[in-house]
Design a protein around this motif. Structure first.
Motif, mmCIF file in Angstrom:
data_model
loop_
_atom_site.group_PDB
_atom_site.id
_atom_site.type_symbol
_atom_site.label_atom_id
_atom_site.label_comp_id
_atom_site.label_asym_id
_atom_site.label_seq_id
_atom_site.Cartn_x
_atom_site.Cartn_y
_atom_site.Cartn_z
ATOM 1 N N GLN A 133 0.824 -1.202 0.000
ATOM 2 C CA GLN A 133 0.000 0.000 0.000
ATOM 3 C C GLN A 133 0.862 1.257 0.000
ATOM 4 O OE1 GLN A 133 -2.797 -0.452 3.296
ATOM 5 N NE2 GLN A 133 -2.969 -2.604 2.733
ATOM 6 N N ARG A 210 -5.860 -8.221 -0.885
ATOM 7 C CA ARG A 210 -6.805 -7.179 -0.514
ATOM 8 C C ARG A 210 -6.011 -5.970 -0.029
ATOM 9 N NH1 ARG A 210 -9.150 -5.583 4.259
ATOM 10 N NH2 ARG A 210 -11.195 -4.596 4.090
ATOM 11 N N PRO A 212 -6.723 -2.245 1.167
ATOM 12 C CA PRO A 212 -7.722 -1.218 1.493
ATOM 13 C C PRO A 212 -7.345 0.150 0.933
ATOM 14 C CG PRO A 212 -7.191 -2.545 3.427
ATOM 15 C CD PRO A 212 -6.203 -2.918 2.363
ATOM 16 N N GLN A 215 -6.044 2.967 3.389
ATOM 17 C CA GLN A 215 -4.643 2.935 3.792
ATOM 18 C C GLN A 215 -3.725 3.312 2.641
ATOM 19 O OE1 GLN A 215 -3.677 -0.735 5.835
ATOM 20 N NE2 GLN A 215 -5.671 -0.799 6.842
ATOM 21 N N TRP A 228 -14.910 5.783 -1.263
ATOM 22 C CA TRP A 228 -15.662 4.969 -2.219
ATOM 23 C C TRP A 228 -16.412 5.842 -3.220
ATOM 24 C CZ3 TRP A 228 -13.508 0.595 -1.987
ATOM 25 C CH2 TRP A 228 -13.050 0.113 -0.767
#
Length: 298
Positions: A133, A210, A212, A215, A228
């Motif tokens: 990330q 996955r 996020p 983050q 979102w």
């Protein structure tokens, strides 16, 4: 010499169930060899480069750069401020050339990550996901700087460049003068958000992990709408443009909904947002002791 009969029956203890049962000698499974888990930053760094480099293959070829450099905080002998997870700048490869050592293949995009090892093998998956990330976040900054991501300062002493970098990473971002009177979104504007979401989509497709969005985008630091909503604004082009170089996406016309969200969050005029920035490197920052640009504090 007497040979043992492989068909003889033996009483065997199943290590998984704890059950004892009679089996033929040749049916006994080979003993499992459990090797101690060892962390290797060099191995993880190469794994990271192998994942990220295909995403910027076009940009590397266009800029005639041969390598993407990824370094670790401990690897270069520094202790960063707790709020810093990763950092990149146009001249980072030039600044850390002595630390890159024999891996040096000329100037190129570079970023540095916090490389503290996971506490155990059980924590590895979560640790690697967080590393991806932060790396994706920094890669989006690098793409945002293209083609101005490879800068060198041949007339500045190497010790001076490294000392400036060291002081900047050890300082609390809130105490740096250039952070005092500027909004949080500087160098994390809609251009960065758009690129970071494209990078996130490609990382998820490449690793099947996955990751996020909150983050990867360091969303908790900013006063934006729900991430979102931004993802919904660019989700169609993430699929339709996945064959395009990231630098080409950054120069294309942005989705109208993205500009409207950004204007709502920051008070900008959505009509003027899609115009090219006067600064060729949108959203970068200036180091405390110089005019070098592009570092990213989390």
């Amino acid at each position: 010499m007497l040979k043992r009969n492989p068909y003889r029956r033996i009483l065997w203890l199943d290590p998984d169930t704890g059950e004892r049962k009679w089996i033929k000698a040749y049916e006994r499974p080979a003993p499992k060899i459990v090797r101690p888990w060892r962390f290797s930053w060099a191995r993880e760094r190469q794994k990271l480069i192998d994942t990220l480099k295909p995403m910027i293959r076009h940009e590397l070829r266009e800029s005639k750069c041969k390598r993407l450099y990824v370094l670790g905080e401990n690897e270069i002998g520094l202790r960063w401020h707790d709020n810093l997870c990763g950092i990149t700048s146009q001249d980072l490869a030039d600044t850390l050339r002595p630390q890159i050592g024999p891996q040096w293949r000329g100037i190129g995009p570079a970023f540095c990550l916090r490389d503290d090892p996971p506490s155990s093998s059980d924590d590895y998956d979560g640790w690697y996901s967080r590393l991806l990330q932060v790396a994706g976040h920094e890669l989006a900054h690098c793409i945002g700087c293209f083609p101005h991501w490879c800068v060198s300062h041949p007339y500045v002493r190497q010790e001076t460049k490294f000392q400036v970098f060291k002081e900047d990473t050890e300082a609390d971002p809130g105490t740096l003068p250039e952070y005092a009177d500027r909004p949080k979104w500087v160098h994390h504007d809609w251009r960065f958000i758009r690129l970071a979401m494209h990078v996130s989509g490609r990382l998820i497709e490449a690793t099947k992990l996955r990751l996020p969005l909150v983050q990867l985008l360091a969303w908790d630091y900013f006063d934006y709408s729900d991430p979102w909503q931004y993802l919904a604004a660019v989700s169609d082009e993430i699929q339709s443009m996945k064959h395009l170089p990231l630098s080409a996406i950054s120069k294309s016309e942005p989705p109208r909904r993205l500009l409207e969200l950004w204007a709502s969050d920051t008070g900008h005029d959505p009509v003027t947002l899609s115009k090219p920035a006067s600064d060729p490197i949108p959203g970068d920052r200036t180091l405390a002791a110089s005019q070098w640009k592009g570092c990213d504090h989390e």
